[in-house]
Design a protein around this motif. Structure first.
Motif, PDB file in Angstrom:
ATOM      1  N   MET A   1      66.517  40.664  41.062  1.00  0.00           N
ATOM      2  CA  MET A   1      65.145  40.239  40.881  1.00  0.00           C
ATOM      3  C   MET A   1      64.492  40.106  42.256  1.00  0.00           C
ATOM      4  N   LYS A   2      63.284  40.685  42.396  1.00  0.00           N
ATOM      5  CA  LYS A   2      62.548  40.628  43.653  1.00  0.00           C
ATOM      6  C   LYS A   2      62.098  39.201  43.956  1.00  0.00           C
ATOM      7  N   GLU A   3      61.996  38.916  45.254  1.00  0.00           N
ATOM      8  CA  GLU A   3      61.470  37.623  45.683  1.00  0.00           C
ATOM      9  C   GLU A   3      59.972  37.576  45.370  1.00  0.00           C
ATOM     10  N   LEU A   4      59.504  36.431  44.851  1.00  0.00           N
ATOM     11  CA  LEU A   4      58.083  36.282  44.579  1.00  0.00           C
ATOM     12  C   LEU A   4      57.339  36.085  45.884  1.00  0.00           C
ATOM     13  N   LYS A   5      56.183  36.729  45.997  1.00  0.00           N
ATOM     14  CA  LYS A   5      55.343  36.579  47.174  1.00  0.00           C
ATOM     15  C   LYS A   5      53.887  36.664  46.745  1.00  0.00           C
ATOM     16  N   PRO A   6      52.980  36.193  47.599  1.00  0.00           N
ATOM     17  CA  PRO A   6      51.559  36.266  47.240  1.00  0.00           C
ATOM     18  C   PRO A   6      51.113  37.706  46.999  1.00  0.00           C
ATOM     19  N   ILE A   7      50.131  37.863  46.137  1.00  0.00           N
ATOM     20  CA  ILE A   7      49.544  39.178  45.883  1.00  0.00           C
ATOM     21  C   ILE A   7      48.418  39.343  46.900  1.00  0.00           C
ATOM     22  N   ARG A   8      48.597  40.296  47.815  1.00  0.00           N
ATOM     23  CA  ARG A   8      47.640  40.448  48.913  1.00  0.00           C
ATOM     24  C   ARG A   8      46.785  41.714  48.803  1.00  0.00           C
ATOM     25  N   ASN A   9      47.211  42.653  47.972  1.00  0.00           N
ATOM     26  CA  ASN A   9      46.465  43.908  47.870  1.00  0.00           C
ATOM     27  C   ASN A   9      46.671  44.510  46.480  1.00  0.00           C
ATOM     28  N   GLU A  10      46.002  45.618  46.244  1.00  0.00           N
ATOM     29  CA  GLU A  10      46.039  46.269  44.931  1.00  0.00           C
ATOM     30  C   GLU A  10      47.448  46.740  44.567  1.00  0.00           C
ATOM     31  N   LYS A  11      48.209  47.187  45.575  1.00  0.00           N
ATOM     32  CA  LYS A  11      49.581  47.641  45.324  1.00  0.00           C
ATOM     33  C   LYS A  11      50.440  46.472  44.823  1.00  0.00           C
ATOM     34  N   ASP A  12      50.328  45.302  45.484  1.00  0.00           N
ATOM     35  CA  ASP A  12      51.062  44.114  45.045  1.00  0.00           C
ATOM     36  C   ASP A  12      50.630  43.710  43.630  1.00  0.00           C
ATOM     37  N   TYR A  13      49.334  43.814  43.385  1.00  0.00           N
ATOM     38  CA  TYR A  13      48.773  43.452  42.079  1.00  0.00           C
ATOM     39  C   TYR A  13      49.349  44.352  40.976  1.00  0.00           C
ATOM     40  N   MET A  14      49.361  45.654  41.211  1.00  0.00           N
ATOM     41  CA  MET A  14      49.884  46.593  40.220  1.00  0.00           C
ATOM     42  C   MET A  14      51.380  46.357  39.984  1.00  0.00           C
ATOM     43  N   SER A  15      52.089  46.035  41.031  1.00  0.00           N
ATOM     44  CA  SER A  15      53.520  45.752  40.920  1.00  0.00           C
ATOM     45  C   SER A  15      53.757  44.507  40.057  1.00  0.00           C
ATOM     46  N   ALA A  16      52.955  43.475  40.286  1.00  0.00           N
ATOM     47  CA  ALA A  16      53.076  42.239  39.501  1.00  0.00           C
ATOM     48  C   ALA A  16      52.751  42.501  38.033  1.00  0.00           C
ATOM     49  N   LEU A  17      51.718  43.292  37.786  1.00  0.00           N
ATOM     50  CA  LEU A  17      51.358  43.634  36.402  1.00  0.00           C
ATOM     51  C   LEU A  17      52.487  44.397  35.720  1.00  0.00           C
ATOM     52  N   ALA A  18      53.106  45.324  36.450  1.00  0.00           N
ATOM     53  CA  ALA A  18      54.211  46.103  35.878  1.00  0.00           C
ATOM     54  C   ALA A  18      55.395  45.191  35.554  1.00  0.00           C
ATOM     55  N   GLU A  19      55.649  44.227  36.427  1.00  0.00           N
ATOM     56  CA  GLU A  19      56.777  43.325  36.195  1.00  0.00           C
ATOM     57  C   GLU A  19      56.536  42.388  35.017  1.00  0.00           C
TER      58      GLU A  19
ATOM     59  N   ALA B   1      45.181  34.173  40.130  1.00  0.00           N
ATOM     60  CA  ALA B   1      44.544  33.837  41.404  1.00  0.00           C
ATOM     61  C   ALA B   1      43.972  35.096  42.062  1.00  0.00           C
ATOM     62  N   TYR B   2      44.732  36.181  42.036  1.00  0.00           N
ATOM     63  CA  TYR B   2      44.262  37.434  42.623  1.00  0.00           C
ATOM     64  C   TYR B   2      43.031  37.953  41.868  1.00  0.00           C
ATOM     65  N   GLU B   3      43.088  37.915  40.537  1.00  0.00           N
ATOM     66  CA  GLU B   3      41.966  38.404  39.728  1.00  0.00           C
ATOM     67  C   GLU B   3      40.718  37.550  39.929  1.00  0.00           C
ATOM     68  N   ALA B   4      40.893  36.236  40.045  1.00  0.00           N
ATOM     69  CA  ALA B   4      39.742  35.353  40.255  1.00  0.00           C
ATOM     70  C   ALA B   4      39.046  35.674  41.568  1.00  0.00           C
ATOM     71  N   LYS B   5      39.822  36.031  42.564  1.00  0.00           N
ATOM     72  CA  LYS B   5      39.262  36.333  43.878  1.00  0.00           C
ATOM     73  C   LYS B   5      38.657  37.730  43.941  1.00  0.00           C
ATOM     74  N   HIS B   6      39.298  38.705  43.325  1.00  0.00           N
ATOM     75  CA  HIS B   6      38.882  40.098  43.476  1.00  0.00           C
ATOM     76  C   HIS B   6      38.135  40.691  42.287  1.00  0.00           C
ATOM     77  N   TYR B   7      38.224  40.060  41.138  1.00  0.00           N
ATOM     78  CA  TYR B   7      37.565  40.587  39.944  1.00  0.00           C
ATOM     79  C   TYR B   7      36.741  39.518  39.239  1.00  0.00           C
ATOM     80  N   SER B   8      36.144  38.617  40.018  1.00  0.00           N
ATOM     81  CA  SER B   8      35.400  37.525  39.398  1.00  0.00           C
ATOM     82  C   SER B   8      34.184  38.073  38.646  1.00  0.00           C
ATOM     83  N   ILE B   9      33.837  37.379  37.600  1.00  0.00           N
ATOM     84  CA  ILE B   9      32.700  37.761  36.768  1.00  0.00           C
ATOM     85  C   ILE B   9      31.623  36.701  36.940  1.00  0.00           C
TER      86      ILE B   9
END
Length: 127
Positions: free
Chosen positions: A1-19, A47-55
């Motif tokens: 299992m990968k170590e959890l880390k903050p989502i800092r970019n779109e690549k990290d975000y997509m990886s988290a969604l896949a997991e 947290a990432y979505e609130a910052k980058h995809y806020s409505i």
């Protein structure tokens, strides 16, 4: 299992969604390591979505019109919250701003979120 880390970019975000995707249909058993990881991933993703995809809240007049449509209301039905029928039409046609009293009544009587009603017209249409 990968170590959890903050989502800092779109690549990290997509990886988290896949997991997290296998857990969406079948949540892990509460109290398990998988459940803890699922919960932490959800928090990171939110947290990432609130910052980058806020409505932004909708335009106040559009929020009122939407609620009118939902509830089958006519302009005359807004009189207890706004005032005379001419004032209702002034609000709906953007000729007059909402007052704090109107905002409070629309919020409490129709359940329109206050943050949707307090946005100023100059915030909606910057010069």
């Amino acid at each position: 299992m990968k170590e959890l880390k903050p989502i800092r970019n779109e690549k990290d975000y997509m990886s988290a969604l896949a997991e997290i995707s296998p857990f969406v249909d079948k949540e892990p058993k509460k109290g398990s390591k998988e459940a803890d990881r699922f919960e932490l991933l959800l928090m990171l993703i939110e947290a990432y979505e609130a910052k980058h995809y806020s409505i932004d809240p909708p335009d106040p007049v559009e929020a009122i019109k939407f609620r009118m449509e939902q509830a089958g209301l006519k302009p005359k039905d807004l009189q207890p919250m706004i005032g005379g029928l001419n004032r209702v039409y002034e609000i709906l046609n953007r000729k007059r701003p909402l007052t704090l009293k109107m905002i409070w009544k629309l919020h409490s009587m129709l359940g329109i979120p206050a943050d949707s009603l307090i946005k100023q017209d100059d915030e909606l249409h910057p010069a």
